[in-house]
Motif scaffolding. Structure first.
Motif, PDB file in Angstrom:
ATOM      1  N   VAL A 111       0.837  -1.201   0.000  1.00 28.83           N
ATOM      2  CA  VAL A 111       0.000   0.000   0.000  1.00 28.83           C
ATOM      3  C   VAL A 111       0.870   1.249   0.000  1.00 28.83           C
ATOM      4  N   GLN A 112       0.474   2.226  -0.807  1.00 27.28           N
ATOM      5  CA  GLN A 112       1.157   3.521  -0.845  1.00 27.28           C
ATOM      6  C   GLN A 112       0.173   4.622  -0.440  1.00 27.28           C
ATOM      7  N   LEU A 113       0.707   5.683   0.162  1.00 28.27           N
ATOM      8  CA  LEU A 113      -0.094   6.862   0.517  1.00 28.27           C
ATOM      9  C   LEU A 113       0.347   8.043  -0.333  1.00 28.27           C
ATOM     10  N   ARG A 114      -0.634   8.810  -0.788  1.00 27.02           N
ATOM     11  CA  ARG A 114      -0.319  10.049  -1.514  1.00 27.02           C
ATOM     12  C   ARG A 114      -1.164  11.165  -0.921  1.00 27.02           C
ATOM     13  N   PHE A 115      -0.501  12.067  -0.215  1.00 23.52           N
ATOM     14  CA  PHE A 115      -1.203  13.217   0.347  1.00 23.52           C
ATOM     15  C   PHE A 115      -1.277  14.319  -0.706  1.00 23.52           C
ATOM     16  N   THR A 116      -2.416  14.957  -0.780  1.00 25.34           N
ATOM     17  CA  THR A 116      -2.629  16.006  -1.768  1.00 25.34           C
ATOM     18  C   THR A 116      -2.963  17.311  -1.056  1.00 25.34           C
ATOM     19  N   PRO A 117      -2.624  18.455  -1.627  1.00 23.04           N
ATOM     20  CA  PRO A 117      -2.898  19.745  -0.972  1.00 23.04           C
ATOM     21  C   PRO A 117      -4.385  19.952  -0.719  1.00 23.04           C
ATOM     22  N   LYS A 118      -4.665  20.835   0.220  1.00 20.98           N
ATOM     23  CA  LYS A 118      -6.049  21.103   0.608  1.00 20.98           C
ATOM     24  C   LYS A 118      -6.353  22.586   0.432  1.00 20.98           C
ATOM     25  N   PRO A 119      -6.499  23.025  -0.825  1.00 17.82           N
ATOM     26  CA  PRO A 119      -6.759  24.445  -1.048  1.00 17.82           C
ATOM     27  C   PRO A 119      -8.175  24.858  -0.676  1.00 17.82           C
ATOM     28  N   ASP A 120      -9.103  23.880  -0.634  1.00 13.85           N
ATOM     29  CA  ASP A 120     -10.496  24.186  -0.316  1.00 13.85           C
ATOM     30  C   ASP A 120     -11.178  22.921   0.184  1.00 13.85           C
ATOM     31  N   TRP A 121     -12.488  22.994   0.322  1.00 13.11           N
ATOM     32  CA  TRP A 121     -13.252  21.849   0.821  1.00 13.11           C
ATOM     33  C   TRP A 121     -14.203  21.320  -0.265  1.00 13.11           C
ATOM     34  N   ALA A 122     -13.849  21.487  -1.518  1.00 14.16           N
ATOM     35  CA  ALA A 122     -14.718  21.069  -2.614  1.00 14.16           C
ATOM     36  C   ALA A 122     -14.980  19.570  -2.559  1.00 14.16           C
ATOM     37  N   ALA A 123     -16.240  19.195  -2.802  1.00  6.90           N
ATOM     38  CA  ALA A 123     -16.618  17.784  -2.738  1.00  6.90           C
ATOM     39  C   ALA A 123     -16.367  17.041  -4.041  1.00  6.90           C
ATOM     40  N   GLN A 124     -16.189  17.765  -5.139  1.00  9.70           N
ATOM     41  CA  GLN A 124     -16.111  17.108  -6.444  1.00  9.70           C
ATOM     42  C   GLN A 124     -14.980  16.086  -6.543  1.00  9.70           C
ATOM     43  N   PRO A 125     -13.767  16.362  -6.031  1.00 10.67           N
ATOM     44  CA  PRO A 125     -12.712  15.334  -6.107  1.00 10.67           C
ATOM     45  C   PRO A 125     -13.085  14.040  -5.390  1.00 10.67           C
ATOM     46  N   LEU A 126     -13.847  14.136  -4.296  1.00  2.08           N
ATOM     47  CA  LEU A 126     -14.312  12.932  -3.619  1.00  2.08           C
ATOM     48  C   LEU A 126     -15.340  12.210  -4.466  1.00  2.08           C
ATOM     49  N   ARG A 127     -16.220  12.961  -5.088  1.00  2.00           N
ATOM     50  CA  ARG A 127     -17.247  12.358  -5.939  1.00  2.00           C
ATOM     51  C   ARG A 127     -16.637  11.665  -7.150  1.00  2.00           C
ATOM     52  N   GLU A 128     -15.608  12.281  -7.708  1.00  2.00           N
ATOM     53  CA  GLU A 128     -15.006  11.745  -8.937  1.00  2.00           C
ATOM     54  C   GLU A 128     -13.990  10.651  -8.669  1.00  2.00           C
ATOM     55  N   GLY A 129     -13.631  10.434  -7.406  1.00  2.00           N
ATOM     56  CA  GLY A 129     -12.645   9.409  -7.081  1.00  2.00           C
ATOM     57  C   GLY A 129     -11.210   9.895  -7.158  1.00  2.00           C
ATOM     58  N   ALA A 130     -10.999  11.200  -7.368  1.00  2.00           N
ATOM     59  CA  ALA A 130      -9.634  11.733  -7.377  1.00  2.00           C
ATOM     60  C   ALA A 130      -9.036  11.702  -5.976  1.00  2.00           C
ATOM     61  N   ILE A 131      -9.891  11.741  -4.965  1.00  2.00           N
ATOM     62  CA  ILE A 131      -9.477  11.674  -3.569  1.00  2.00           C
ATOM     63  C   ILE A 131     -10.225  10.517  -2.909  1.00  2.00           C
ATOM     64  N   ASP A 132      -9.507   9.684  -2.165  1.00  2.00           N
ATOM     65  CA  ASP A 132     -10.132   8.566  -1.466  1.00  2.00           C
ATOM     66  C   ASP A 132     -10.679   8.972  -0.110  1.00  2.00           C
ATOM     67  N   LEU A 133      -9.965   9.867   0.565  1.00  2.00           N
ATOM     68  CA  LEU A 133     -10.346  10.227   1.931  1.00  2.00           C
ATOM     69  C   LEU A 133      -9.907  11.653   2.216  1.00  2.00           C
TER      70      LEU A 133
END
Length: 313
Positions: free
Chosen positions: A125-147
């Motif tokens: 398993v690998q982890l990839r942390f991504t920046p948090k410029p906002d709280w937009a839900a779309q990346p979660l909906r699209e699967g770009a972000i897992d958690l």
């Protein structure tokens, strides 16, 4: 596949392995007559007798011999495909990358502990942390972000959240700052010093506004980490979440970076830090396992709410 009854696969597998109607019936906990009727159906479907009498025993036809290994594998695969996903999940063999959107405080203080825990359990398993410029839900909906890890500010009604820990704001300054001279940290003294500000501490400014008090903000930075570094190198004061100071995995984080901490002289509400994910991943066994690992690390890190001691007399 209108003519295919998948229930016939385990029956055929049992008949071919047992080479006996009675033995196959016993293996599947069926009556001998029910298994005999099943054999008749299988003969009709395949166009082959499959089992034929040879003295007092039954032997396989050439076609049945050809089917024997294939059917056993097919039966196992069909059962696995149509059984609950969690039953066939083994995290030790998981090979997957999880994308997490989190603040820099979580990454700095818990990123290594989380990766160490996960790597010991699931080396693939690998982890990839991504920046948090906002709280937009779309990346979660699209699967770009897992958690996502942070305060719940999304208006997306379908998102699922679980509390990780409660947090609160505290003040930080360089070691042995004049504010910590032992005379007490009054609201007037604290607000009169220069401050380095982050936009995320709006709750503190709202509390001050109700008291008709305003901080002397001399600098604004985008992250808590930057605010802490500026405070370490100057007489400016900063406000950061208590979770940015230390935890059992990094017990001397603030002190090692030349910072001391103190309770704010203004009452501000505590806030919740949560795990946020899309329902699409809610029942995914790998994601459920990963969420549990995140929750365990946070529980171990923030079970207590003690303040780091001051080293200034």
């Amino acid at each position: 596949m209108p003519r295919v009854d998948l229930n016939l696969l385990p029956a055929l597998d049992a008949l071919l392995s047992e080479r006996s109607v009675t033995g196959a019936a016993r293996q599947l906990n069926l009556s001998v007559s029910a298994m005999s009727r099943t054999l008749t159906r299988l003969r009709s479907l395949t166009g082959d007798r499959l089992l034929v009498q040879a003295g007092r025993a039954l032997i396989l036809t050439p076609y049945a011999e050809e089917l024997r290994e294939r059917v056993s594998s097919l039966a196992r695969e069909a059962e696995a495909a149509l059984s609950p996903a969690g039953r066939r999940f083994d995290f030790t063999t998981l090979n997957r990358s999880f994308v997490v959107r989190a603040g820099e405080g979580f990454i700095d203080l818990l990123g290594a502990a989380l990766m160490d825990r996960i790597h010991r359990a699931a080396p693939g398993v690998q982890l990839r942390f991504t920046p948090k410029p906002d709280w937009a839900a779309q990346p979660l909906r699209e699967g770009a972000i897992d958690l996502e890890i942070g305060t719940v500010r999304t208006t997306a009604p379908e998102m699922i959240t679980r509390l990780l820990f409660r947090d609160r704001y505290v003040g930080v300054c360089r070691r042995c700052h004049p504010l910590l001279d032992g005379t007490g940290i009054s609201l007037e003294r604290w607000s009169a010093y220069g401050h380095v500000h982050t936009s995320r501490t709006i709750a503190v400014d709202a509390a001050l506004a109700r008291l008709d008090v305003q901080r002397t903000v001399l600098m604004e930075v985008p992250t808590y980490t930057s605010a802490m570094q500026i405070a370490r190198q100057s007489d400016l004061l900063a406000v950061v979440p208590h979770s940015c100071l230390a935890n059992p995995f990094t017990p001397d984080h603030a002190l090692a970076n030349g910072l001391d901490s103190f309770e704010l002289p203004v009452r501000t509400p505590a806030f919740s830090v949560s795990a946020i994910w899309h329902p699409r991943l809610d029942q995914d066994p790998a994601h459920r396992w990963f969420r549990a690992e995140v929750m365990q690390v946070c529980a171990a890190a923030y079970a207590s709410d003690s303040m780091p001691p001051s080293l200034c007399e």
